[in-house]
Design a protein around this motif. Structure first.
Motif, PDB file in Angstrom:
ATOM      1  N   ASN A  84       4.787   2.072 -10.035  1.00 16.00           N
ATOM      2  CA  ASN A  84       4.204   3.382 -10.339  1.00 16.00           C
ATOM      3  C   ASN A  84       2.959   3.234 -11.199  1.00 16.00           C
ATOM      4  O   ASN A  84       2.994   2.529 -12.208  1.00 16.00           O
ATOM      5  CB  ASN A  84       5.215   4.236 -11.110  1.00 16.00           C
ATOM      6  CG  ASN A  84       6.442   4.508 -10.279  1.00 16.00           C
ATOM      7  OD1 ASN A  84       6.925   3.608  -9.590  1.00 16.00           O
ATOM      8  ND2 ASN A  84       6.934   5.733 -10.309  1.00 16.00           N
ATOM      9  N   ALA A  85       1.891   3.866 -10.813  1.00 16.97           N
ATOM     10  CA  ALA A  85       0.647   3.977 -11.597  1.00 16.97           C
ATOM     11  C   ALA A  85      -0.229   2.731 -11.558  1.00 16.97           C
ATOM     12  O   ALA A  85      -1.284   2.704 -12.176  1.00 16.97           O
ATOM     13  CB  ALA A  85       0.919   4.362 -13.046  1.00 16.97           C
ATOM     14  N   PHE A  86       0.175   1.703 -10.805  1.00 15.32           N
ATOM     15  CA  PHE A  86      -0.677   0.510 -10.702  1.00 15.32           C
ATOM     16  C   PHE A  86      -1.712   0.712  -9.599  1.00 15.32           C
ATOM     17  O   PHE A  86      -1.385   1.111  -8.485  1.00 15.32           O
ATOM     18  CB  PHE A  86       0.172  -0.736 -10.437  1.00 15.32           C
ATOM     19  CG  PHE A  86       0.692  -1.351 -11.719  1.00 15.32           C
ATOM     20  CD1 PHE A  86       1.585  -0.653 -12.528  1.00 15.32           C
ATOM     21  CD2 PHE A  86       0.276  -2.612 -12.143  1.00 15.32           C
ATOM     22  CE1 PHE A  86       2.062  -1.200 -13.727  1.00 15.32           C
ATOM     23  CE2 PHE A  86       0.737  -3.169 -13.328  1.00 15.32           C
ATOM     24  CZ  PHE A  86       1.640  -2.461 -14.124  1.00 15.32           C
ATOM     25  N   LYS A  87      -2.967   0.428  -9.927  1.00 12.62           N
ATOM     26  CA  LYS A  87      -4.054   0.697  -8.984  1.00 12.62           C
ATOM     27  C   LYS A  87      -4.797  -0.552  -8.536  1.00 12.62           C
ATOM     28  O   LYS A  87      -5.791  -0.449  -7.813  1.00 12.62           O
ATOM     29  CB  LYS A  87      -5.060   1.664  -9.634  1.00 12.62           C
ATOM     30  CG  LYS A  87      -4.507   3.021 -10.011  1.00 12.62           C
ATOM     31  CD  LYS A  87      -3.950   3.821  -8.851  1.00 12.62           C
ATOM     32  CE  LYS A  87      -5.003   4.314  -7.891  1.00 12.62           C
ATOM     33  NZ  LYS A  87      -4.396   5.109  -6.791  1.00 12.62           N
ATOM     34  N   GLY A  88      -4.372  -1.727  -8.981  1.00 17.36           N
ATOM     35  CA  GLY A  88      -5.077  -2.923  -8.556  1.00 17.36           C
ATOM     36  C   GLY A  88      -4.371  -4.164  -9.038  1.00 17.36           C
ATOM     37  O   GLY A  88      -3.498  -4.096  -9.917  1.00 17.36           O
ATOM     38  N   VAL A  89      -4.730  -5.290  -8.456  1.00 11.02           N
ATOM     39  CA  VAL A  89      -4.087  -6.554  -8.775  1.00 11.02           C
ATOM     40  C   VAL A  89      -5.089  -7.671  -8.527  1.00 11.02           C
ATOM     41  O   VAL A  89      -5.955  -7.554  -7.653  1.00 11.02           O
ATOM     42  CB  VAL A  89      -2.817  -6.724  -7.901  1.00 11.02           C
ATOM     43  CG1 VAL A  89      -3.145  -6.742  -6.422  1.00 11.02           C
ATOM     44  CG2 VAL A  89      -2.024  -7.960  -8.282  1.00 11.02           C
ATOM     45  N   GLU A  90      -5.021  -8.734  -9.314  1.00  6.75           N
ATOM     46  CA  GLU A  90      -5.925  -9.852  -9.075  1.00  6.75           C
ATOM     47  C   GLU A  90      -5.288 -11.151  -9.560  1.00  6.75           C
ATOM     48  O   GLU A  90      -4.433 -11.144 -10.440  1.00  6.75           O
ATOM     49  CB  GLU A  90      -7.285  -9.623  -9.767  1.00  6.75           C
ATOM     50  CG  GLU A  90      -7.198  -9.473 -11.270  1.00  6.75           C
ATOM     51  CD  GLU A  90      -8.562  -9.254 -11.928  1.00  6.75           C
ATOM     52  OE1 GLU A  90      -9.542  -8.947 -11.238  1.00  6.75           O
ATOM     53  OE2 GLU A  90      -8.621  -9.401 -13.166  1.00  6.75           O
ATOM     54  N   PHE A  91      -5.703 -12.241  -8.962  1.00  8.16           N
ATOM     55  CA  PHE A  91      -5.157 -13.556  -9.272  1.00  8.16           C
ATOM     56  C   PHE A  91      -6.248 -14.411  -9.916  1.00  8.16           C
ATOM     57  O   PHE A  91      -7.377 -14.458  -9.417  1.00  8.16           O
ATOM     58  CB  PHE A  91      -4.650 -14.230  -8.005  1.00  8.16           C
ATOM     59  CG  PHE A  91      -3.482 -13.505  -7.406  1.00  8.16           C
ATOM     60  CD1 PHE A  91      -2.182 -13.882  -7.718  1.00  8.16           C
ATOM     61  CD2 PHE A  91      -3.673 -12.412  -6.572  1.00  8.16           C
ATOM     62  CE1 PHE A  91      -1.104 -13.190  -7.209  1.00  8.16           C
ATOM     63  CE2 PHE A  91      -2.594 -11.712  -6.048  1.00  8.16           C
ATOM     64  CZ  PHE A  91      -1.307 -12.101  -6.369  1.00  8.16           C
TER      65      PHE A  91
ATOM     66  N   GLU B 120      -8.265  -3.389  -5.323  1.00  5.75           N
ATOM     67  CA  GLU B 120      -8.092  -2.233  -6.200  1.00  5.75           C
ATOM     68  C   GLU B 120      -8.416  -0.948  -5.441  1.00  5.75           C
ATOM     69  O   GLU B 120      -9.175  -0.961  -4.467  1.00  5.75           O
ATOM     70  CB  GLU B 120      -8.970  -2.362  -7.456  1.00  5.75           C
ATOM     71  CG  GLU B 120     -10.453  -2.462  -7.166  1.00  5.75           C
ATOM     72  CD  GLU B 120     -11.324  -2.578  -8.425  1.00  5.75           C
ATOM     73  OE1 GLU B 120     -10.773  -2.858  -9.514  1.00  5.75           O
ATOM     74  OE2 GLU B 120     -12.547  -2.387  -8.300  1.00  5.75           O
ATOM     75  N   PHE B 121      -7.825   0.137  -5.888  1.00  7.13           N
ATOM     76  CA  PHE B 121      -8.003   1.434  -5.237  1.00  7.13           C
ATOM     77  C   PHE B 121      -8.741   2.370  -6.181  1.00  7.13           C
ATOM     78  O   PHE B 121      -8.424   2.432  -7.370  1.00  7.13           O
ATOM     79  CB  PHE B 121      -6.641   2.038  -4.891  1.00  7.13           C
ATOM     80  CG  PHE B 121      -5.924   1.231  -3.852  1.00  7.13           C
ATOM     81  CD1 PHE B 121      -6.044   1.543  -2.503  1.00  7.13           C
ATOM     82  CD2 PHE B 121      -5.175   0.114  -4.211  1.00  7.13           C
ATOM     83  CE1 PHE B 121      -5.408   0.778  -1.537  1.00  7.13           C
ATOM     84  CE2 PHE B 121      -4.540  -0.657  -3.253  1.00  7.13           C
ATOM     85  CZ  PHE B 121      -4.662  -0.327  -1.912  1.00  7.13           C
TER      86      PHE B 121
ATOM     87  N   ILE C  37      -9.508   7.132   1.720  1.00  9.85           N
ATOM     88  CA  ILE C  37      -9.002   5.910   1.102  1.00  9.85           C
ATOM     89  C   ILE C  37     -10.219   5.076   0.705  1.00  9.85           C
ATOM     90  O   ILE C  37     -11.116   4.859   1.532  1.00  9.85           O
ATOM     91  CB  ILE C  37      -8.124   5.117   2.080  1.00  9.85           C
ATOM     92  CG1 ILE C  37      -6.864   5.917   2.431  1.00  9.85           C
ATOM     93  CG2 ILE C  37      -7.739   3.757   1.497  1.00  9.85           C
ATOM     94  CD1 ILE C  37      -5.988   5.271   3.505  1.00  9.85           C
ATOM     95  N   VAL C  38     -10.262   4.650  -0.553  1.00 10.93           N
ATOM     96  CA  VAL C  38     -11.355   3.779  -1.008  1.00 10.93           C
ATOM     97  C   VAL C  38     -10.722   2.561  -1.655  1.00 10.93           C
ATOM     98  O   VAL C  38     -10.050   2.665  -2.679  1.00 10.93           O
ATOM     99  CB  VAL C  38     -12.270   4.498  -2.013  1.00 10.93           C
ATOM    100  CG1 VAL C  38     -13.411   3.577  -2.420  1.00 10.93           C
ATOM    101  CG2 VAL C  38     -12.818   5.788  -1.415  1.00 10.93           C
ATOM    102  N   VAL C  39     -10.903   1.419  -1.035  1.00 14.42           N
ATOM    103  CA  VAL C  39     -10.235   0.214  -1.506  1.00 14.42           C
ATOM    104  C   VAL C  39     -11.250  -0.927  -1.552  1.00 14.42           C
ATOM    105  O   VAL C  39     -12.080  -1.066  -0.660  1.00 14.42           O
ATOM    106  CB  VAL C  39      -9.014  -0.115  -0.601  1.00 14.42           C
ATOM    107  CG1 VAL C  39      -9.368  -0.145   0.868  1.00 14.42           C
ATOM    108  CG2 VAL C  39      -8.346  -1.427  -1.013  1.00 14.42           C
TER     109      VAL C  39
END
Lengths: 387, 387, 387, 387
Positions: A250-257, B256-257, B303-305
């Motif tokens: 919930n509420a997470f909008k992005g991820v990166e490594f 990311e979104f 949708i913007v990703v």
């Protein structure tokens, strides 16, 4: 391994069924509770977290302190349900009851409106009760089992707050054990004491302004065998699965490594990790800019993954929205009042990442029972060390 | 819908089998080829892209220009295979042949080493042939079908370059059609002419330095019905699926979104999208900071990703590594020489995102044949507009 | 739709989480209980069925008598658990307790031995508690929701006993409603009164001899839309899914559709169903020898599927086996004493088949909420009628 | 492991992509071709089998005679396609061409009508081209890889004809190797020479009468490790998966394990397999009435599974049907003319069962490469032997 969660925020119970856990894993209620309690802490949480203490019951799959390999049922009952029985009960009620606490005013940033549109619910309580972040308690419960498996295999996982409202913790060259210790001691779950005070002030200020703030969580996983995941088909890459799992919080909008989005600003020669070898450790990378993955497979270096959490959408300082019956504009109402949930989200993301890594291990290695799994992982480490 | 890809970089053929496409979709080789050719373009590509022109054969599932609902086989043959037959052929060869072009020197940033460790291959050609980004051609082929479905439903998708080596395109308030036009015209596939020249210079400079650079791709999808995905279970959120898919693209390290990682620096009151309504359009958001998703479901807004691609790891300016036989250090060799593949990656990501969106639509709506799907999506839009 | 079950036979609770049920389905505890109680009946059941009355609690997913579309948790608590707490509890116990009721003697025909071998359990209670047919209560609970969905769509399902120990019921040309009525009235759950007495006598005789007997269950599903399942890929055929589901029921050793194994003895001209048409009903088959399927898809004729249940393996008249510690032979012990469970199995198979059919419908049609699903199924029926 | 097949009966090519095969499996075209050729044989096949010789091309995943772990593409091209190009080509054609060989008359017993209804095709060629049993060649191709894996693990699989049109082969107490030899030598693929002549006569008679006949296939798998599959969740039982797979074969209407439907006529004391033990072999069953499964898991005894194939529905002696345009009744037309396909079906079922068993092994054991898989299976056998 797989799991399903169930339960509404003000319903009777959150339930998680976890399937595919090896037999003979030592698992106690206390293991799960420790995770649940860590999730409930954190500077910036509102009233609800204080009155409710999540405690798990294990209803199946564990006997005399050990898993049976059969599905594990984890239940967190809602002590407050007696006050919600009329509103959230499963039995039919008369019309008067039915419209009590009805929600017709969708809150921006929540699932309220699109959920209502999709499922044709005119009472958005039917959406918000399930879309609530309370569900993450059920995921933490599942993750606590994953962490127990990893722990037996010498794999360590920790989630900590990397950034709150632009205040960023430094990258500290400390061990995972130290990270665990420091983040557990910090009210904002950071590992960098030098920013703790500023983070708290930012939270206090947001609260005072009736506003909310978000941040970035970093999870580190150490001791991962090389070669988890696979490059052979797009849907078997482990970083891809972790990415999907993180964004599902919930509420997470992005991820990166690793370097993540910074890799758009570095050159190839500064981005990749040179390979070295010594007889004791086998192959290793001199740096870990790629966060433990190449070609969707683990390199054996620590997994380093960040997720961004947006500010909580429920604000004292309300946003404009439209009543779905009258179509009249209104200022969005408040159901909850945390001003910052990033410290709690660090615990959630830690457990979500742990689940994906443990699943990948259980899938790849023979895992009917723990002794077999442990031996097999150890053998593989030795093979790889001497490749 | 689901698909599998197969094929090695210097093998006979790339093959994609796509399953679950509705009947009666107008589909021509030209549709797929258009996508394949767009993928092969882009400033900064090396020699190989120029000599090879990917062209598809449709080997099943399409008859007289229309899909049958049976699985579609898309094949891209490798014209150069005759030169690789000894090295990559499926038949046994004698030992001399077998060790020709053997690879024992893993390249940092590629799957070479961890793939070799995992599969116990001492010739890393057995890994790199499959982990090569050439596989993305097969995914673009699958995505071209998804785009065709979306197009019939009035959903438009475009991928363009948002950033190369720190040079960022502005957010332009232009329509998807304009974005398509501008990015197709731009050699670096950007929609902001003002940065095109700097981007090219950065690529030229990297090339000249024997180095490589990465960047950020943005994909916009317009015309998406509200309510795709679901909040009811963590693995049914559509943004989560898109996140996983984007990170599964070769060399992508993050996704990311909307505001994405910037949401760690904004307040709640500046992050969420206020809701408004008018009789013609129904509900809409006044802004689109969340990139078209709330609660894992589409809001109906575009949708913007964004996805970040690291610099290509094969450099003239080599990185240190270790030979897996001799354990001697060496400077990593070159197999290919693009200095920047971000423009091509924009096409890949566009197709990968299109696939996820089309899949979500086909899953949710009745989709045995296109007329049914189209009517059903139209009815849903009307229901939602008047909710 | 999907579901997971959890729970041990003498554990605290059986739990089922059911995911993907449309919103707005009217669902009461009584609906589930009716199914659970029907399962517990049947001539030939031993003591346990009489003392225990399964009653469900709905712990999530239903509010005020209607489903929310969120996961539904169904719990059947075990009132007898207080007597088993030491033996089956999740907390560690001392060694003395741990070996109480330990099982080291595998019973032929049960999962005891191969489960123990697989999971390396030396106490086979760790297997038998989960492999017990008690788990079918959890599947019946899931199936009761499927039946509720089907019922709203005008699809009727019934399971009845076709054969017990060689005594076969005739094929009666009666409606599903009559089949439901007759089988509910019959203690052996047959629809042919003329064989009821012989079936009971066979059960009595088996009991008297300390032996057990099995039989054949037939399930009929009426009102199924044509075109469920698909021929396009082997794993999308609906008869295949039903076959897998039936054989997954404890003690089921085979499954057949329509003529089934008799089709090895008939000619093509006597096996297939000629096609006819009239304006009122559209296309129909003059016979239904293929049991409602051609090419893995429903024809619109009733689904007729049989499953065979072997005799219960726990006998007063014991079978030879070997103690896994001493390796000494022994005569297999008794934990339970039904002499015939086929009538109960008819209820289980009815629910298991209902689940597969309802799932196929929910997958194919739009099913976010019931009104949408109902309208869509009705429209499809009309389209097919006038094709 | 997983696979998708694609291709129409008169299309360009049948394609199978097989994913998840361990690296280092020795695999030659000849291995696949042997299986394909066995499938094409059999007394009672019509003209088409004689003119066409299926030969595979391996287009990916294999290099120098060994698998790479990357997806394997198997292609069987249709040499006759040149004569079908106008009818089955993927490019648009003019209206005259489009209606050539159009099929508007559905054949009873085929997927023609329900496929047309489902996909709204008015030309049923769009269905029958894919629903044709020709697809089984693609599944045999996948199965031939499974057989290769099993062979390396010492697991032997054979399919043979158990019954044709009521003429039943005896249960012969011979080894799998003998079964393979005998069935390969027999034109009707039986292992009982005493019934071969009667079977042939039955086929001749059916042919003479313009009719068709079906039968029963039996598959035996020897050398299977105990403990494949699991009792812990209904969808993890291996017999259930095999049952689903067998019924998914074209024209198969039922499946049974061991005694199968006969278990409805035997008592418990005559149905279950007593357990014995000796130091050399470990645990074993004195009989194998349950066909190698208890609790959905393998017992280590041979898997014995039967499937029933209905008579081929295409008859010279036609069945009544209705034209979908004119709604006029007609006598169903002939596209093909085998009078008995059971011997070929024995080869298909052998490969389909082999796939499920090999998949279960690959899932349970570590299987990145063959040496690892082999060692792990051997270790497990030893552990179980000395349990």
């Amino acid at each position: 391994m797989r799991y399903l969660t169930a339960g509404e925020s003000h319903g009777k119970q959150l339930t998680t069924i976890v399937e595919g856990v090896p037999a003979h894993l030592n698992l106690l209620k206390e293991d799960v509770n420790e995770s649940l309690i860590r999730r409930q802490g954190g500077y910036g949480r509102g009233r609800r977290m204080k009155i409710e203490k999540d405690l798990v019951s294990i209803l199946s799959g564990v006997r005399h302190g050990y898993t049976l390999a059969s599905p594990i049922t984890l239940a967190v009952t809602n002590d407050d349900f007696k006050n919600w029985e009329d509103i959230m009960g499963e039995d039919p009620v008369d019309e008067d009851q039915h419209i009590r606490r009805q929600v017709t005013k969708p809150r921006p940033g929540h699932a309220d409106l699109n959920g209502a549109l999709k499922y044709n619910h005119r009472d958005m309580r039917n959406i918000l009760e399930r879309s609530s972040a309370r569900e993450t308690a059920a995921r933490v419960a599942a993750g606590s089992i994953a962490k127990k498996i990893l722990s037996e295999l010498g794999v360590k996982v920790v989630g900590y707050v990397k950034e709150i409202y632009g205040i960023e913790a430094s990258d500290l060259p400390i061990s995972v054990d130290e990270k665990i210790e420091k983040s557990n001691k910090s009210l904002v779950r950071t590992i960098d004491e030098t920013v703790e005070e500023s983070m708290k002030q930012a939270i206090d200020q947001a609260k005072q302004d009736g506003d909310s703030i978000g941040g970035v969580v970093e999870v580190t996983v150490e001791g991962v065998p090389a070669g988890l995941g696979s490059h052979v088909q797009y849907d078997r890459k482990l970083d891809s699965k972790i990415a999907g799992a993180v964004v599902s919080i919930n509420a997470f909008k992005g991820v990166e490594f690793g370097l993540g989005f910074k890799a758009a600003q570095t050159r190839g020669s500064e981005t990749h990790d040179e390979i070295d070898y010594d007889e004791t450790s086998g192959y290793y990378r001199k740096t870990n800019r790629l966060g433990g993955f190449e070609g969707g497979m683990t390199t054996g270096m620590p997994i380093v993954v960040k997720g961004v959490m947006k500010p909580i959408p429920t604000l004292y300082k309300p946003l404009e929205s439209v009543d779905i019956n009258s179509k009249e504009p209104f200022k969005a109402s408040i159901e909850r009042s945390d001003s910052c949930a990033v410290p709690a989200a660090a615990v959630v993301m830690e457990h979500v990442v742990a689940w994906e890594v443990a699943s990948a291990i259980v899938d790849q290695f023979p895992s009917d029972y723990m002794e077999q799994l442990k031996k097999s992982v150890e053998d593989e480490r030795e093979r790889i060390r001497t490749f």
